[in-house]
Design a protein around this motif. Structure first.
Motif, PDB file in Angstrom:
ATOM      1  N   TYR A  22      69.848 -21.135  67.857  1.00 40.10           N
ATOM      2  CA  TYR A  22      70.922 -20.830  67.527  1.00 40.10           C
ATOM      3  C   TYR A  22      70.248 -20.940  65.326  1.00 40.10           C
ATOM      4  O   TYR A  22      70.444 -20.189  64.323  1.00 40.10           O
ATOM      5  CB  TYR A  22      72.215 -20.700  66.768  1.00 40.10           C
ATOM      6  N   LEU A  23      69.817 -22.250  65.547  1.00 38.32           N
ATOM      7  CA  LEU A  23      70.082 -23.274  63.881  1.00 38.32           C
ATOM      8  C   LEU A  23      68.464 -22.468  63.539  1.00 38.32           C
ATOM      9  O   LEU A  23      68.457 -22.337  62.255  1.00 38.32           O
ATOM     10  CB  LEU A  23      69.342 -24.346  64.028  1.00 38.32           C
ATOM     11  N   LEU A  24      66.938 -22.250  64.312  1.00 44.85           N
ATOM     12  CA  LEU A  24      66.397 -22.024  63.875  1.00 44.85           C
ATOM     13  C   LEU A  24      66.565 -20.548  63.347  1.00 44.85           C
ATOM     14  O   LEU A  24      65.619 -20.229  62.352  1.00 44.85           O
ATOM     15  CB  LEU A  24      64.956 -22.331  65.207  1.00 44.85           C
ATOM     16  N   HIS A  25      67.444 -19.846  64.297  1.00 41.67           N
ATOM     17  CA  HIS A  25      66.865 -18.243  63.767  1.00 41.67           C
ATOM     18  C   HIS A  25      67.876 -18.124  62.429  1.00 41.67           C
ATOM     19  O   HIS A  25      67.418 -17.360  61.918  1.00 41.67           O
ATOM     20  CB  HIS A  25      68.077 -17.689  65.079  1.00 41.67           C
ATOM     21  N   ALA A  26      69.204 -18.537  62.310  1.00 41.35           N
ATOM     22  CA  ALA A  26      69.679 -18.874  61.372  1.00 41.35           C
ATOM     23  C   ALA A  26      69.024 -18.972  59.580  1.00 41.35           C
ATOM     24  O   ALA A  26      68.592 -19.193  58.563  1.00 41.35           O
ATOM     25  CB  ALA A  26      70.689 -20.313  61.397  1.00 41.35           C
ATOM     26  N   TYR A  27      67.921 -20.484  59.873  1.00 42.57           N
ATOM     27  CA  TYR A  27      67.182 -20.931  59.047  1.00 42.57           C
ATOM     28  C   TYR A  27      66.359 -19.421  58.518  1.00 42.57           C
ATOM     29  O   TYR A  27      65.960 -19.445  57.406  1.00 42.57           O
ATOM     30  CB  TYR A  27      66.582 -22.300  59.342  1.00 42.57           C
ATOM     31  N   GLY A  32      72.735 -16.068  53.833  1.00 45.70           N
ATOM     32  CA  GLY A  32      73.732 -15.176  53.945  1.00 45.70           C
ATOM     33  C   GLY A  32      74.736 -14.889  54.975  1.00 45.70           C
ATOM     34  O   GLY A  32      74.846 -16.252  55.826  1.00 45.70           O
ATOM     35  N   GLU A  33      75.907 -14.101  54.935  1.00 48.91           N
ATOM     36  CA  GLU A  33      76.453 -14.324  55.747  1.00 48.91           C
ATOM     37  C   GLU A  33      76.215 -14.230  57.246  1.00 48.91           C
ATOM     38  O   GLU A  33      77.157 -15.077  57.796  1.00 48.91           O
ATOM     39  CB  GLU A  33      77.109 -12.820  55.305  1.00 48.91           C
ATOM     40  N   GLU A  34      75.088 -13.396  57.552  1.00 50.00           N
ATOM     41  CA  GLU A  34      75.237 -13.646  59.421  1.00 50.00           C
ATOM     42  C   GLU A  34      74.649 -15.245  59.299  1.00 50.00           C
ATOM     43  O   GLU A  34      74.506 -15.821  60.867  1.00 50.00           O
ATOM     44  CB  GLU A  34      73.682 -13.070  59.523  1.00 50.00           C
ATOM     45  N   ALA A  35      73.493 -15.694  58.236  1.00 53.55           N
ATOM     46  CA  ALA A  35      72.917 -17.134  58.966  1.00 53.55           C
ATOM     47  C   ALA A  35      73.804 -18.039  58.986  1.00 53.55           C
ATOM     48  O   ALA A  35      74.066 -19.097  60.218  1.00 53.55           O
ATOM     49  CB  ALA A  35      72.088 -17.486  57.796  1.00 53.55           C
ATOM     50  N   CYS A  36      75.041 -17.624  58.132  1.00 54.76           N
ATOM     51  CA  CYS A  36      76.051 -19.464  58.263  1.00 54.76           C
ATOM     52  C   CYS A  36      76.978 -19.288  59.479  1.00 54.76           C
ATOM     53  O   CYS A  36      77.701 -19.532  60.095  1.00 54.76           O
ATOM     54  CB  CYS A  36      76.936 -18.311  57.328  1.00 54.76           C
ATOM     55  N   GLU A  37      77.072 -17.268  59.879  1.00 51.64           N
ATOM     56  CA  GLU A  37      78.317 -17.818  61.413  1.00 51.64           C
ATOM     57  C   GLU A  37      77.276 -18.275  62.102  1.00 51.64           C
ATOM     58  O   GLU A  37      77.677 -18.670  62.920  1.00 51.64           O
ATOM     59  CB  GLU A  37      78.195 -15.827  61.110  1.00 51.64           C
ATOM     60  N   ILE A  38      76.003 -17.334  62.678  1.00 52.30           N
ATOM     61  CA  ILE A  38      74.500 -17.893  63.515  1.00 52.30           C
ATOM     62  C   ILE A  38      75.158 -19.910  62.983  1.00 52.30           C
ATOM     63  O   ILE A  38      75.133 -20.270  64.190  1.00 52.30           O
ATOM     64  CB  ILE A  38      73.444 -17.652  63.494  1.00 52.30           C
ATOM     65  N   GLU A  39      74.862 -20.241  61.909  1.00 50.56           N
ATOM     66  CA  GLU A  39      74.662 -21.648  61.891  1.00 50.56           C
ATOM     67  C   GLU A  39      76.430 -22.329  62.540  1.00 50.56           C
ATOM     68  O   GLU A  39      76.964 -23.741  62.824  1.00 50.56           O
ATOM     69  CB  GLU A  39      74.605 -22.286  60.560  1.00 50.56           C
ATOM     70  N   GLU A 118      81.915 -19.471  74.851  1.00 51.93           N
ATOM     71  CA  GLU A 118      80.339 -18.990  75.102  1.00 51.93           C
ATOM     72  C   GLU A 118      81.050 -17.431  75.120  1.00 51.93           C
ATOM     73  O   GLU A 118      79.435 -16.436  74.856  1.00 51.93           O
ATOM     74  CB  GLU A 118      79.824 -19.486  75.924  1.00 51.93           C
ATOM     75  N   GLU A 119      81.220 -16.835  75.979  1.00 53.60           N
ATOM     76  CA  GLU A 119      81.683 -15.761  75.511  1.00 53.60           C
ATOM     77  C   GLU A 119      82.329 -15.028  74.644  1.00 53.60           C
ATOM     78  O   GLU A 119      81.932 -13.854  74.151  1.00 53.60           O
ATOM     79  CB  GLU A 119      83.605 -15.305  77.051  1.00 53.60           C
ATOM     80  N   ARG A 120      82.809 -15.716  73.485  1.00 57.13           N
ATOM     81  CA  ARG A 120      83.033 -15.468  72.242  1.00 57.13           C
ATOM     82  C   ARG A 120      81.760 -15.017  71.509  1.00 57.13           C
ATOM     83  O   ARG A 120      81.777 -13.935  70.577  1.00 57.13           O
ATOM     84  CB  ARG A 120      84.095 -16.303  71.651  1.00 57.13           C
ATOM     85  N   HIS A 121      80.853 -16.700  71.412  1.00 54.90           N
ATOM     86  CA  HIS A 121      79.154 -16.496  70.981  1.00 54.90           C
ATOM     87  C   HIS A 121      79.031 -15.151  71.749  1.00 54.90           C
ATOM     88  O   HIS A 121      77.818 -14.523  71.207  1.00 54.90           O
ATOM     89  CB  HIS A 121      78.825 -17.947  71.877  1.00 54.90           C
ATOM     90  N   ARG A 122      78.903 -15.059  73.042  1.00 52.65           N
ATOM     91  CA  ARG A 122      78.207 -13.995  73.124  1.00 52.65           C
ATOM     92  C   ARG A 122      78.437 -12.519  72.540  1.00 52.65           C
ATOM     93  O   ARG A 122      76.944 -11.401  72.246  1.00 52.65           O
ATOM     94  CB  ARG A 122      78.070 -13.773  74.311  1.00 52.65           C
ATOM     95  N   GLY A 123      79.839 -11.923  72.184  1.00 47.69           N
ATOM     96  CA  GLY A 123      80.072 -10.925  71.638  1.00 47.69           C
ATOM     97  C   GLY A 123      79.553 -10.700  70.007  1.00 47.69           C
ATOM     98  O   GLY A 123      79.318 -10.015  69.814  1.00 47.69           O
ATOM     99  N   ILE A 124      79.362 -12.175  69.102  1.00 51.03           N
ATOM    100  CA  ILE A 124      79.268 -12.103  68.340  1.00 51.03           C
ATOM    101  C   ILE A 124      77.749 -12.212  68.065  1.00 51.03           C
ATOM    102  O   ILE A 124      77.486 -11.346  67.214  1.00 51.03           O
ATOM    103  CB  ILE A 124      79.430 -13.576  67.675  1.00 51.03           C
TER     104      ILE A 124
END
Ligand code: FE2
Ligand code: FE2
Ligand code: FE2
Ligand code: FE2
Length: 297
Positions: A22-27, A32-39, A118-124
């Protein structure tokens, strides 16, 4: 009990993999907003890694810093989100199976808490994937400036170092019984994660891949040996960042390296204070590891 420890170690390896994926995807997305959410999700996974590892210690096992399957495929943001949804689905299936097999009510309750995350993460990740797919304009291919060899060397060295520091301080925090020391080590691991983020965003903005292999990690099991290893790591790192400042021309990278050096010197001082504190403590400051060793001896 040995089986239970093995189950938790397998889960810990997957949590570690999720942090990195997830960090690699965010970096790679930059600011931006999405990167912050993933971090933020990556930080949740680090908390899961921590919870599982503390359970492993409680059950007389040894935590692990091995990393499980990390899915590095995909070309676009939407494809990365698909991979992340799949990672969450694997985790959800695993935790459901664990919860139905485990009898210890406290452990079950911790696993239920992780499963809900994990269920919440999946939804995001599903939502983010849909959002990226709808983005009408394809991401514009801007050719980044070619970085100098010294900038590349400094950023790559820094990322590998910070990854090792995160694992080292986390591993030590899993084992230390003294709450204050454990908490401080965990907090500094989070700070090193921030460092890894700054360096990685810079490297990604230069169009270069982020290395995912870390420098060697000191897995000391006795609290004073741990803190001595941590102090040594900080001293060497501050020196290394200073050397890079002498070689790198690009102002933004120099400034970043100066900031990192300042933080590492702070860590060095903090670990020295912790070592001094622990030297005055009774056996309550010892790690599980040192107690086991004492019994064996
Ligand atoms: Fe997790
Ligand atoms: Fe998750
Ligand atoms: Fe750092
Ligand atoms: Fe540090």
């Amino acid at each position: 009990m040995a089986d239970l420890v093995e189950m938790l170690r397998a889960a810990a390896k997957d949590e570690h993999a999720a942090v990195i994926q997830y960090l690699l995807h965010a970096y790679a997305m930059g600011e931006g907003e999405e990167a912050c959410e993933i971090e933020g999700i990556a930080r949740d996974e680090m908390r899961h890694f921590w919870m599982l590892s503390r359970w492993i210690v409680k059950l007389q096992g040894l935590p692990t810093i091995e990393r499980g399957f990390t899915d590095l495929g995909g070309e676009t943001k939407a494809e990365w989100m698909d991979r992340d949804v799949q990672a969450e689905e694997r985790a959800i299936a695993m935790y459901r199976a664990y919860i139905s097999a485990i009898e210890n009510p406290d452990l079950r309750s911790d696993l239920e808490r992780i499963l809900a995350d994990e269920e919440r993460h999946r939804g995001i990740f599903v939502e983010l994937g849909e959002k990226f797919r709808l983005e009408s304009s394809p991401e514009e291919a801007v050719t980044p400036p070619t970085p100098s060899p010294s900038v590349l060397e400094a950023l790559e060295w820094g990322i590998r170092h910070e990854y090792a520091a995160i694992l080292q301080y986390l591993f030590h925090s899993f084992l230390v019984k003294d709450e204050e020391t454990s908490r401080q080590l965990e907090l500094q691991a989070i700070n090193e994660m921030q460092h890894m983020g700054w360096l990685s965003e810079k490297l990604a903005s230069l169009g270069k891949p982020i290395p995912i292999e870390h420098h060697p990690v000191d897995l000391a099991r006795e609290v004073q040996a741990m803190l001595r290893a941590d102090i040594k790591l900080e001293t060497e790192t501050a020196q290394k960042y200073e050397d890079f400042v002498g070689k790198v021309q690009e102002p933004a990278v120099r400034e970043l390296l100066e900031t990192l050096k300042g933080h590492e010197l702070y860590h060095e001082g903090l670990f020295k204070r912790l070592l001094e504190r622990i030297s005055h403590l009774s056996p309550s400051g010892w790690t599980i590891g040192s107690l086991i060793k004492k019994e064996e001896g």
